[in-house]
Design a protein around this motif. Structure first.
Motif, PDB file in Angstrom:
ATOM      1  N   LEU A 166       8.966  22.207  64.716  1.00  0.00           N
ATOM      2  CA  LEU A 166       8.028  22.203  65.737  1.00  0.00           C
ATOM      3  C   LEU A 166       7.081  22.208  65.136  1.00  0.00           C
ATOM      4  CD1 LEU A 166      10.192  24.175  68.651  1.00  0.00           C
ATOM      5  CD2 LEU A 166      10.126  21.826  68.556  1.00  0.00           C
ATOM      6  N   PRO A 167       5.744  21.407  65.732  1.00  0.00           N
ATOM      7  CA  PRO A 167       4.384  22.047  65.716  1.00  0.00           C
ATOM      8  C   PRO A 167       3.799  23.435  66.091  1.00  0.00           C
ATOM      9  CG  PRO A 167       5.040  20.209  67.343  1.00  0.00           C
ATOM     10  CD  PRO A 167       5.799  20.619  66.490  1.00  0.00           C
ATOM     11  N   PHE A 168       3.183  24.143  66.010  1.00  0.00           N
ATOM     12  CA  PHE A 168       2.653  25.330  65.668  1.00  0.00           C
ATOM     13  C   PHE A 168       1.263  24.991  66.602  1.00  0.00           C
ATOM     14  CE2 PHE A 168       7.004  26.858  65.077  1.00  0.00           C
ATOM     15  CZ  PHE A 168       7.397  27.384  66.385  1.00  0.00           C
ATOM     16  N   SER A 169       0.303  23.998  65.026  1.00  0.00           N
ATOM     17  CA  SER A 169      -0.774  24.415  65.100  1.00  0.00           C
ATOM     18  C   SER A 169      -1.261  22.905  64.704  1.00  0.00           C
ATOM     19  CB  SER A 169      -1.171  25.094  64.194  1.00  0.00           C
ATOM     20  OG  SER A 169      -2.451  25.091  63.590  1.00  0.00           O
ATOM     21  N   PRO A 170      -2.261  22.463  65.138  1.00  0.00           N
ATOM     22  CA  PRO A 170      -3.417  23.300  66.604  1.00  0.00           C
ATOM     23  C   PRO A 170      -2.490  23.149  67.921  1.00  0.00           C
ATOM     24  CG  PRO A 170      -4.172  20.786  65.345  1.00  0.00           C
ATOM     25  CD  PRO A 170      -2.403  20.973  64.891  1.00  0.00           C
ATOM     26  N   ILE A 171      -2.048  22.424  67.787  1.00  0.00           N
ATOM     27  CA  ILE A 171      -1.020  22.375  69.065  1.00  0.00           C
ATOM     28  C   ILE A 171       0.067  22.630  68.839  1.00  0.00           C
ATOM     29  CG2 ILE A 171      -0.354  21.486  71.392  1.00  0.00           C
ATOM     30  CD1 ILE A 171      -2.564  18.980  70.987  1.00  0.00           C
ATOM     31  N   ALA A 172       1.031  23.667  69.877  1.00  0.00           N
ATOM     32  CA  ALA A 172       2.392  24.009  69.962  1.00  0.00           C
ATOM     33  C   ALA A 172       3.670  23.315  71.038  1.00  0.00           C
ATOM     34  CB  ALA A 172       2.153  26.157  70.584  1.00  0.00           C
ATOM     35  N   GLY A 173       3.914  22.878  70.008  1.00  0.00           N
ATOM     36  CA  GLY A 173       5.121  22.149  70.748  1.00  0.00           C
ATOM     37  C   GLY A 173       4.932  20.766  70.891  1.00  0.00           C
ATOM     38  N   TRP A 179       3.992  23.149  60.993  1.00  0.00           N
ATOM     39  CA  TRP A 179       5.109  23.085  60.885  1.00  0.00           C
ATOM     40  C   TRP A 179       5.791  24.248  61.136  1.00  0.00           C
ATOM     41  CZ3 TRP A 179       7.141  18.571  64.177  1.00  0.00           C
ATOM     42  CH2 TRP A 179       6.129  17.816  64.760  1.00  0.00           C
ATOM     43  N   ALA A 180       7.304  24.774  61.485  1.00  0.00           N
ATOM     44  CA  ALA A 180       8.326  25.746  61.282  1.00  0.00           C
ATOM     45  C   ALA A 180       8.759  25.173  61.844  1.00  0.00           C
ATOM     46  CB  ALA A 180       7.469  26.885  61.848  1.00  0.00           C
ATOM     47  N   ARG A 181      10.165  26.066  61.892  1.00  0.00           N
ATOM     48  CA  ARG A 181      11.385  26.854  62.473  1.00  0.00           C
ATOM     49  C   ARG A 181      11.606  27.483  63.663  1.00  0.00           C
ATOM     50  NH1 ARG A 181      15.709  26.658  58.176  1.00  0.00           N
ATOM     51  NH2 ARG A 181      15.966  24.288  57.723  1.00  0.00           N
ATOM     52  N   ALA A 182      10.790  28.423  63.562  1.00  0.00           N
ATOM     53  CA  ALA A 182      10.629  29.806  64.481  1.00  0.00           C
ATOM     54  C   ALA A 182       9.215  30.443  63.770  1.00  0.00           C
ATOM     55  CB  ALA A 182      11.778  30.156  64.517  1.00  0.00           C
ATOM     56  N   THR A 183       8.562  31.164  64.417  1.00  0.00           N
ATOM     57  CA  THR A 183       8.123  32.495  64.849  1.00  0.00           C
ATOM     58  C   THR A 183       9.067  34.039  64.640  1.00  0.00           C
ATOM     59  OG1 THR A 183       7.904  33.028  66.873  1.00  0.00           O
ATOM     60  CG2 THR A 183       6.569  31.213  66.070  1.00  0.00           C
ATOM     61  N   SER A 184       7.654  34.972  63.736  1.00  0.00           N
ATOM     62  CA  SER A 184       8.051  36.494  63.533  1.00  0.00           C
ATOM     63  C   SER A 184       7.051  37.130  64.238  1.00  0.00           C
ATOM     64  CB  SER A 184       8.662  36.693  62.223  1.00  0.00           C
ATOM     65  OG  SER A 184       9.468  37.357  62.347  1.00  0.00           O
ATOM     66  N   THR A 185       6.979  38.334  64.328  1.00  0.00           N
ATOM     67  CA  THR A 185       6.048  38.876  63.935  1.00  0.00           C
ATOM     68  C   THR A 185       6.110  39.974  62.293  1.00  0.00           C
ATOM     69  OG1 THR A 185       7.069  40.985  65.337  1.00  0.00           O
ATOM     70  CG2 THR A 185       5.985  39.879  66.652  1.00  0.00           C
ATOM     71  N   PRO A 222       3.496  14.205  65.837  1.00  0.00           N
ATOM     72  CA  PRO A 222       3.791  15.161  66.568  1.00  0.00           C
ATOM     73  C   PRO A 222       4.584  15.250  67.706  1.00  0.00           C
ATOM     74  CG  PRO A 222       1.090  15.264  65.794  1.00  0.00           C
ATOM     75  CD  PRO A 222       2.581  13.746  65.195  1.00  0.00           C
ATOM     76  N   MET A 223       5.060  14.017  67.896  1.00  0.00           N
ATOM     77  CA  MET A 223       6.266  13.688  68.835  1.00  0.00           C
ATOM     78  C   MET A 223       7.267  13.382  68.748  1.00  0.00           C
ATOM     79  SD  MET A 223       6.252  13.143  72.237  1.00  0.00           S
ATOM     80  CE  MET A 223       4.817  12.461  73.045  1.00  0.00           C
ATOM     81  N   GLU A 224       7.773  12.959  67.499  1.00  0.00           N
ATOM     82  CA  GLU A 224       8.979  13.184  67.288  1.00  0.00           C
ATOM     83  C   GLU A 224       9.331  13.441  66.146  1.00  0.00           C
ATOM     84  OE1 GLU A 224      10.795  10.775  68.834  1.00  0.00           O
ATOM     85  OE2 GLU A 224       9.388   9.421  69.479  1.00  0.00           O
ATOM     86  N   GLY A 225       8.697  14.558  65.004  1.00  0.00           N
ATOM     87  CA  GLY A 225       9.445  14.905  64.244  1.00  0.00           C
ATOM     88  C   GLY A 225       8.881  14.861  63.262  1.00  0.00           C
ATOM     89  N   VAL A 226       9.346  15.341  61.854  1.00  0.00           N
ATOM     90  CA  VAL A 226       8.807  15.969  60.084  1.00  0.00           C
ATOM     91  C   VAL A 226       9.910  15.160  59.486  1.00  0.00           C
ATOM     92  CG1 VAL A 226       7.980  17.363  58.595  1.00  0.00           C
ATOM     93  CG2 VAL A 226       7.725  17.413  60.707  1.00  0.00           C
TER      94      VAL A 226
END
Length: 249
Positions: free
Chosen positions: A45-52, A163-169, A202-206
């Motif tokens: 999923l995109p996380f930058s510059p827009i998330a989602g 783009w990434a699969r997920a996030t972490s702290t 950004p709409m369909e994927g990588v």
């Protein structure tokens, strides 16, 4: 013959990631018993510059620069140890400082998208604000992380497409380390080799296009799109999908 930059511009301006996968389904041969992945780098999923997923951010395409991360206790691969200047990380050097090497040496001068493989069982991030800032300075066009990222405000502040699969702290050093670079890696079961074309939609994927197939993909997509357009028009006029597929595909 069109240059790589001209081909990438054609790809970005006229096609979607779905169009690419449709072409790769026609062009790529997979081992018997294997499911075709058609270049799709799954679950990113995109996380930058827009998330989602969105239809606002720009599509991007460029050759891949690859990095493979390991578990912190793992021994680096032989190729990284024997040739650290090309595939490893000499002492005192951070992995992201090598992010621009491939694009600087690529005669096509088409830029680069960083592609990172991270072990599935890890929960730390392998890219954060400092790494994104360094990539941006080096002229990297985007980052595709088969794993986790963090520092989302900082990532978005760089305006670098990520783009990434997920996030972490949790920072990388908790359980991961960069192991090898400029080698084939695997993202969602798709092999990405250095120089393969990464297309971020950004709409369909990588999707990843083997570099040697880019010309064939660009030649195949218009034909498939024309067939689908005919099928859609027929379905809109009342034809069954089964009949439309038989007639136009």
């Amino acid at each position: 013959m069109a240059s790589l930059n001209e081909q990438l511009a054609t790809l970005i301006e006229n096609y979607t990631a779905c169009d690419v996968s449709d072409a790769l389904l026609k062009l790529q041969k997979v081992p018997a018993g294997s499911a075709p992945r058609a270049g799709y780098l799954a679950d990113l999923l995109p996380f930058s510059p827009i998330a989602g997923r969105n239809d606002t951010a720009q599509k991007i395409a460029a050759p891949a620069t690859t990095f493979k991360f390991l578990n912190k206790a793992d021994t680096p691969s032989t190729i990284a140890v024997e040739n650290p200047e090309k595939h490893g990380f000499p002492p005192g050097k951070h992995w992201v400082d090598y992010a621009g090497d491939f694009q600087n040496e690529d005669p096509a001068k088409a830029g680069s998208i960083i592609v990172i493989e991270q072990p599935d069982e890890q929960y730390c991030a392998v890219t954060g604000g400092i790494m994104a800032t360094r990539m941006k300075y080096l002229g990297i066009k985007a980052a595709v992380v088969g794993g986790r990222v963090r520092d989302l405000r900082e990532l978005q502040g760089t305006e670098l497409p990520i783009w990434a699969r997920a996030t972490s702290t949790v920072g990388t050093g908790a359980e991961a380390k960069a192991g090898v670079r400029n080698v084939p890696i695997s993202i969602g079961g798709v092999t990405v080799s250095p120089g393969d074309i990464i297309f971020c939609d950004p709409m369909e994927g990588v999707v990843s296009i083997p570099r040697e197939l880019l010309g064939d993909v660009l030649e195949t997509m218009p034909k498939l799109i024309a067939m689908d357009d005919q099928a859609k028009e027929a379905v809109a006029q009342g034809m069954s999908v089964t009949d439309a597929f038989q007639k136009f595909r």
